[in-house]
Design an enzyme around this catalytic site. Structure first.
Site, PDB file in Angstrom:
ATOM      1  N   CYS B  86       0.841  -1.202   0.000  1.00  0.00           N
ATOM      2  CA  CYS B  86       0.000   0.000   0.000  1.00  0.00           C
ATOM      3  C   CYS B  86       0.883   1.261   0.000  1.00  0.00           C
ATOM      4  O   CYS B  86       1.576   1.516  -0.973  1.00  0.00           O
ATOM      5  CB  CYS B  86      -0.963  -0.054   1.185  1.00  0.00           C
ATOM      6  SG  CYS B  86      -2.370   1.038   0.998  1.00  0.00           S
ATOM      7  N   HIS B 196      -3.471  -5.767   0.934  1.00  0.00           N
ATOM      8  CA  HIS B 196      -2.835  -6.010   2.233  1.00  0.00           C
ATOM      9  C   HIS B 196      -2.823  -7.497   2.581  1.00  0.00           C
ATOM     10  O   HIS B 196      -3.720  -7.966   3.282  1.00  0.00           O
ATOM     11  CB  HIS B 196      -3.611  -5.263   3.328  1.00  0.00           C
ATOM     12  CG  HIS B 196      -3.419  -3.786   3.273  1.00  0.00           C
ATOM     13  ND1 HIS B 196      -2.364  -3.146   3.882  1.00  0.00           N
ATOM     14  CD2 HIS B 196      -4.154  -2.808   2.698  1.00  0.00           C
ATOM     15  CE1 HIS B 196      -2.450  -1.832   3.683  1.00  0.00           C
ATOM     16  NE2 HIS B 196      -3.527  -1.604   2.962  1.00  0.00           N
ATOM     17  N   GLU B 198      -1.061  -8.921   4.729  1.00  0.00           N
ATOM     18  CA  GLU B 198      -0.874  -9.079   6.184  1.00  0.00           C
ATOM     19  C   GLU B 198      -2.205  -9.034   6.939  1.00  0.00           C
ATOM     20  O   GLU B 198      -2.258  -9.343   8.127  1.00  0.00           O
ATOM     21  CB  GLU B 198       0.086  -8.000   6.724  1.00  0.00           C
ATOM     22  CG  GLU B 198      -0.488  -6.599   6.870  1.00  0.00           C
ATOM     23  CD  GLU B 198      -0.551  -5.787   5.578  1.00  0.00           C
ATOM     24  OE1 GLU B 198      -0.429  -6.374   4.484  1.00  0.00           O
ATOM     25  OE2 GLU B 198      -0.749  -4.558   5.666  1.00  0.00           O
TER      26      GLU B 198
END
Lengths: 80, 223
Positions: B86, B196, B198
């Site tokens: 990002c 994302h 994660e």
């Protein structure tokens, strides 16, 4: 010495903000708006007194930080 | 596997990155402040998401010139893996470590939703835990994720198989050229991606699809 840097999007680069501005102007009834492109103005105050030296230094500032030359062009105006 | 997370003023996904790295690599990453001139010797450096410097000037522009990024550039040139997610992707393009630029989303809106990603190249250090053309779920949350590169650069990136992920099944949220969601540098050790991974690594997240990005690096280093 004062200088103004004008940063604009290169032609051909999509400018959704410019398109939104154009749409809003039309929405307000301003006829004949055939395009709108948005950019940035950065005014600098520098200790230098030589216009050529200022221009060279600001070009370096533009290349290293102020503009992203992948998508942006810049012009430098010395304001005196 | 040793890792580090670089934190900039305005980063806000560093804890997510730290949790993911801790869970998947088995050890907590070093956390590096952007003013630190040296990043510890690690195998993977992660630049997390957020709004470094309030997105002033251009997203990632000021963070890209920070002292820590000078060392990221040196370590990337030496072959250390670097993952930018990002805002981290935006920082990598601004630093010149990845080609192209992330522009304002085509619809001008901040987009926070789940998208589908296709693994466009499963033979990279960041994707080898996935299968070729595998479709995974992944969240996105950004205002400036609209990938742009000039036609020559885009042709080179495509021709060299450097697109790691594409938005799939009509889920391109931001207008990115060629549905590009993640790109690699020419050497293949630096990946930037807007989604994302994660944030999809444990059951409570609702899925595990993001683990593969980190597991791929672990697998690469173990090979």
């Amino acid at each position: 010495m004062k200088a103004r840097v004008i940063i604009t999007l290169k032609s051909g680069v999509l400018d959704p903000q410019g398109q939104a501005i154009e749409g809003a102007l039309k929405g307000l009834g301003f006829d004949g708006v055939e395009g709108a492109r948005q950019g940035k103005v950065i005014d600098l105050v520098l200790a230098d007194t030589d216009a050529d030296a200022v221009r060279t230094r600001i070009a370096a500032m533009c290349d290293r930080l102020l503009a992203n030359t992948v998508i942006e062009n810049y012009t430098i105006d010395i304001l005196g | 596997m040793r890792s580090a997370v670089v934190v900039f003023p305005g980063s806000n996904r560093e804890r997510d990155a730290i949790k993911a790295l801790t869970a998947i690599t088995g050890q907590a990453p070093a956390v590096v402040w952007h003013q630190d001139v040296t990043i510890p010797d690690v195998d993977l450096i992660v630049l997390p998401g957020g709004f470094s410097y309030g997105d002033y000037l251009r997203c990632g522009a000021i963070a890209a010139r920070s002292p820590a990024m000078q060392d990221v550039a040196r370590k990337a040139a030496a072959g250390v893996r670097v993952l930018g997610v990002c805002n981290g992707f935006q920082i990598l393009t601004e630093a010149g470590l990845l080609p192209g630029v992330l522009m304002r989303n085509a619809n001008l809106r901040f987009i926070c939703k789940e998208v589908k990603l296709k693994v466009a190249n499963a033979d990279t250090d960041f994707t080898r835990a996935y299968g070729p053309d595998q479709i995974i779920r992944c969240p996105v949350a950004h205002h400036d994720g609209n990938y742009f590169a000039d036609p020559e650069t885009l042709a080179r990136v495509e021709g060299e198989g450097r697109v790691a992920f594409r938005y799939a099944e009509g889920t391109n949220p931001n207008g990115s050229l060629n549905d590009i969601a993640g790109v690699l540098n020419a050497e293949g050790n630096v990946l930037g991606m807007m989604p994302h991974p994660e944030n999809l690594i444990e059951a409570l997240h609702g899925g595990l699809d993001g683990r593969g990005v980190f597991e791929s690096v672990v697998k690469t280093l173990a090979a």
